[in-house]
Write a protein that holds these residues in place. Structure first.
Motif: not given
Length: 372
Positions: A312-325
């Protein structure tokens, strides 16, 4: 006269960890004695759960007195993640690879005990032992690479999963060939699920999932060893129709507790991937060979929550990536025990709470079997 709060604050950490260890040991001992008394096993000591559990516990605890100092002399000190909780940095240098003494000892004792108790060696226990040793070897190789490179990077994830899959596939092939009913999964209240060919991918997945779930759970002093001891004893209690697997489960539970003698907070040795992958494999092997995958899922609930917290941590991090990555974190840190740790919980509080959770899941398994 100092207040109780002040006295507790300055109490040595080892004393608090020792108290928790004693509480767990006494609790598990009471459970084995109560089971043997209820099952009227005392007239035949070799048929009891208490005796093999105690022998395994004592043997591993004594063996650890020789092996732990040896691991320290061999400089097998744990490499601590720099991005982990800062309180863990003081654990750097604690010997790891502790699985090399409690896993083979437990497996060997279980194999011999089933032979004496039943008058013949159990091929099922032998097959599970080979699966467990395969996973222990993978874990040892991973631990060795970490020590050799002096970094947290061991085997690549792909290679490790490939090796785990090979071992699981070989065990699955043996199980299906030796037991025509292996593809049938039972559940409480007489539910039966004949999975047929669908059993094969499931049987390959279960050891891999259990092994890696225990590996993720092994992040705090005494956490994997204590929860593993509770889960294995639970399986031992509900597996009375499978006496050889019952002995394997309780002996490995005792071995986990013998290891915990040296691993309780503050730990003098870590089990490493050598122990955690093997611990998951023995749980999976017992669950698959006994058709008790449903009960295995329940008693392993905490381990899978630990795994799901990482996913869940990995998926949430990837899903909320902004323009700055850069993305957002769902938890303060994964796995879940680190989330609580960074939230201010002490190691002992987390371990104590997680022991309680697994104990409640074990009680649920026993109640479901009794009600069925």
């Amino acid at each position: 006269m100092p207040s109780t709060k002040t006295t507790a604050a300055i109490e040595p950490r080892w004393r608090a960890g020792q108290r928790l260890f004693r509480l767990l040991a006494i609790g598990l001992l009471i459970v084995t004695i109560a089971y043997d008394t209820g099952a009227n096993h005392w007239q035949q000591p070799l048929q009891t759960l208490t005796l093999p559990w105690l022998v395994s516990f004592a043997l591993v605890a004594v063996l650890g007195m020789a092996v732990v100092p040896l691991l320290r002399r061999l400089k097998t000190g744990q490499i601590i993640r720099e991005d982990g909780p800062q309180s863990h940095l003081q654990k750097s240098g604690t010997p790891t690879m502790g699985g090399i003494f409690f896993v083979p000892t437990g497996l060997g004792l279980a194999f011999l005990w089933t032979g004496f108790a039943q008058g013949k060696l159990s091929p099922t226990v032998g097959a599970i032992a080979l699966l467990v040793l395969w996973y222990a070897a993978i874990g040892w190789w991973d631990d060795w690479q970490v020590l050799r490179r002096q970094s947290n990077k061991g085997l690549s994830a792909r290679l490790r999963l490939l090796l785990e899959g090979i071992g699981a596939a070989l065990f699955c092939a043996w199980l299906v060939a030796s037991d025509p009913t292996a593809t049938v999964v039972t559940a409480p209240w007489g539910w039966v699920w004949p999975l047929g060919m669908a059993f094969i991918p499931l049987a390959i997945f279960v050891p891999m999932a259990e092994g890696n779930a225990l590996n993720l759970t092994d992040g705090l002093d005494g956490l994997a060893g204590g929860t593993g001891a509770i889960a294995l004893l639970t399986l031992g209690i509900i597996l009375s129709p499978y006496p050889d697997l019952q002995i394997l489960a309780v002996v490995m539970s005792g071995a986990c507790l013998g290891f915990l003698w040296h691993n309780h907070h503050p730990a003098r040795v870590f089990m490493g991937d050598t122990g955690s992958l093997a611990l998951g494999a023995v749980l999976a092997g017992i669950g698959l060979a006994s058709h008790h995958l449903w009960e295995l899922l329940i008693v392993s609930g905490l381990f899978f929550v630990e795994s799901l917290s990482v996913i869940a941590q990995v998926l949430y991090y990837k899903a909320t990536k902004g323009p700055d990555g850069v993305g957002k974190r769902l938890l303060r840190m994964a796995p879940l025990h680190h989330h609580f740790e960074l939230g201010g919980w002490s190691e002992l509080r987390i371990v104590r709470t997680f022991y309680g959770v697994v104990a409640l899941l074990g009680l649920l398994c026993v109640l479901l079997q009794w009600l069925a």
